[in-house]
Motif scaffolding. Structure first.
Motif, PDB file in Angstrom:
ATOM      1  N   LYS A   4     168.786  14.086  22.315  1.00 37.17           N
ATOM      2  CA  LYS A   4     168.222  13.211  23.338  1.00 37.17           C
ATOM      3  C   LYS A   4     169.193  12.991  24.501  1.00 37.17           C
ATOM      4  O   LYS A   4     168.822  12.427  25.520  1.00 37.17           O
ATOM      5  CB  LYS A   4     167.813  11.869  22.736  1.00 37.17           C
ATOM      6  N   LEU A  26     164.973   9.011  25.087  1.00 33.24           N
ATOM      7  CA  LEU A  26     164.021   8.168  24.363  1.00 33.24           C
ATOM      8  C   LEU A  26     164.761   6.930  23.863  1.00 33.24           C
ATOM      9  O   LEU A  26     165.795   7.038  23.203  1.00 33.24           O
ATOM     10  CB  LEU A  26     163.421   8.928  23.182  1.00 33.24           C
ATOM     11  N   PHE A  60     159.440   4.290  20.510  1.00 33.04           N
ATOM     12  CA  PHE A  60     160.352   5.000  21.394  1.00 33.04           C
ATOM     13  C   PHE A  60     159.597   5.459  22.644  1.00 33.04           C
ATOM     14  O   PHE A  60     158.466   5.954  22.547  1.00 33.04           O
ATOM     15  CB  PHE A  60     160.959   6.219  20.693  1.00 33.04           C
ATOM     16  N   ARG A  62     160.401   7.134  26.934  1.00 39.17           N
ATOM     17  CA  ARG A  62     161.373   7.523  27.948  1.00 39.17           C
ATOM     18  C   ARG A  62     161.908   6.240  28.572  1.00 39.17           C
ATOM     19  O   ARG A  62     161.176   5.265  28.730  1.00 39.17           O
ATOM     20  CB  ARG A  62     160.714   8.385  29.011  1.00 39.17           C
ATOM     21  N   TYR A  89     155.974   6.954  21.616  1.00 40.07           N
ATOM     22  CA  TYR A  89     156.220   8.387  21.459  1.00 40.07           C
ATOM     23  C   TYR A  89     155.618   8.855  20.143  1.00 40.07           C
ATOM     24  O   TYR A  89     155.748   8.196  19.110  1.00 40.07           O
ATOM     25  CB  TYR A  89     157.720   8.682  21.481  1.00 40.07           C
ATOM     26  N   GLY A 120     156.542  10.979  25.385  1.00 38.78           N
ATOM     27  CA  GLY A 120     157.206   9.676  25.434  1.00 38.78           C
ATOM     28  C   GLY A 120     156.837   8.881  26.662  1.00 38.78           C
ATOM     29  O   GLY A 120     157.576   7.982  27.078  1.00 38.78           O
TER      30      GLY A 120
END
Length: 204
Positions: A4, A26, A60, A62, A89, A120
């Motif tokens: 990530k 995320l 989760f 972005r 997400y 996300g």
């Protein structure tokens, strides 16, 4: 999970690490705003599949989406309201399971194209009062009938009012309502992000 934070790629046989922009990360919504209620339905059997599809009950998103949702929560709190999220997400592998049960693009995105959830950049949610109690809405979560559509008005005034409050405040902060599901909102800019299939328990 380091995936990530950076992307590994090769050039002329050499490996390089490219750090990703912060907005692509995320993040756990409750680390951004712990007052947002979390009840992830696919982490339980209380969903339309009757199966537990996630191993952890976390939302989760972005980071830029999570920050917008934080703004929504803060705005609602001025009126004694708040948010409860049901899904954020969603790994692509889970999307395939949902599609195998309800292959109808009005309600479930075709995994061949991918969902905004898989990026996300989408959230399923509702309104709660100051005590965390859900406000009455036209239907329950994942109701695949016309009553869940935003243009369905054969409802008590209270339900229409609550649906409208949620829709207006989400639109105010850059979320796009899905016409067939009163609870589903996509964040503007979702198309810039790729589809992911990282299990929730691997996201740190």
């Amino acid at each position: 999970m380091r995936i990530k934070w950076f992307l590994i790629f090769t050039f002329n046989g050499l490996a390089f690490a490219q750090f990703l922009p912060e907005d692509t990360v995320l993040v756990d919504i409750q680390k951004i705003n712990p007052r947002i209620k979390v009840e992830i339905r696919y982490a339980t059997t209380n969903n339309f599949t009757g199966r537990k599809l996630y191993n952890v009950e976390k939302c989760f998103l972005r980071k830029f989406v999570a920050m917008k949702l934080d703004s929504v929560q803060r705005d609602l709190e001025k009126f004694g309201l708040g948010l409860k999220v049901w899904d954020c997400y969603r790994p692509l592998s889970v999307q395939k399971i949902l599609w195998s049960i309800v292959p109808d693009e009005r309600y479930v995105a075709n995994p061949a194209k991918g969902s905004r959830h898989n990026r996300g950049c989408a959230v399923d949610l509702t309104l709660v009062d100051s005590l965390g109690n859900e406000l009455p809405m036209p239907t329950g979560y994942d109701d695949f009938t016309e009553k869940a559509h935003r243009d369905y008005y054969n409802l008590p005034d209270t339900l229409i009012k609550n649906r409208t409050i949620l829709e207006n405040v989400m639109k105010k902060y850059g979320f796009i309502p899905l016409p067939t599901e009163w609870w589903h909102f996509d964040c503007e800019g979702w198309e810039k992000f790729s589809i992911l299939d990282i299990p929730l328990e691997e996201i740190k």
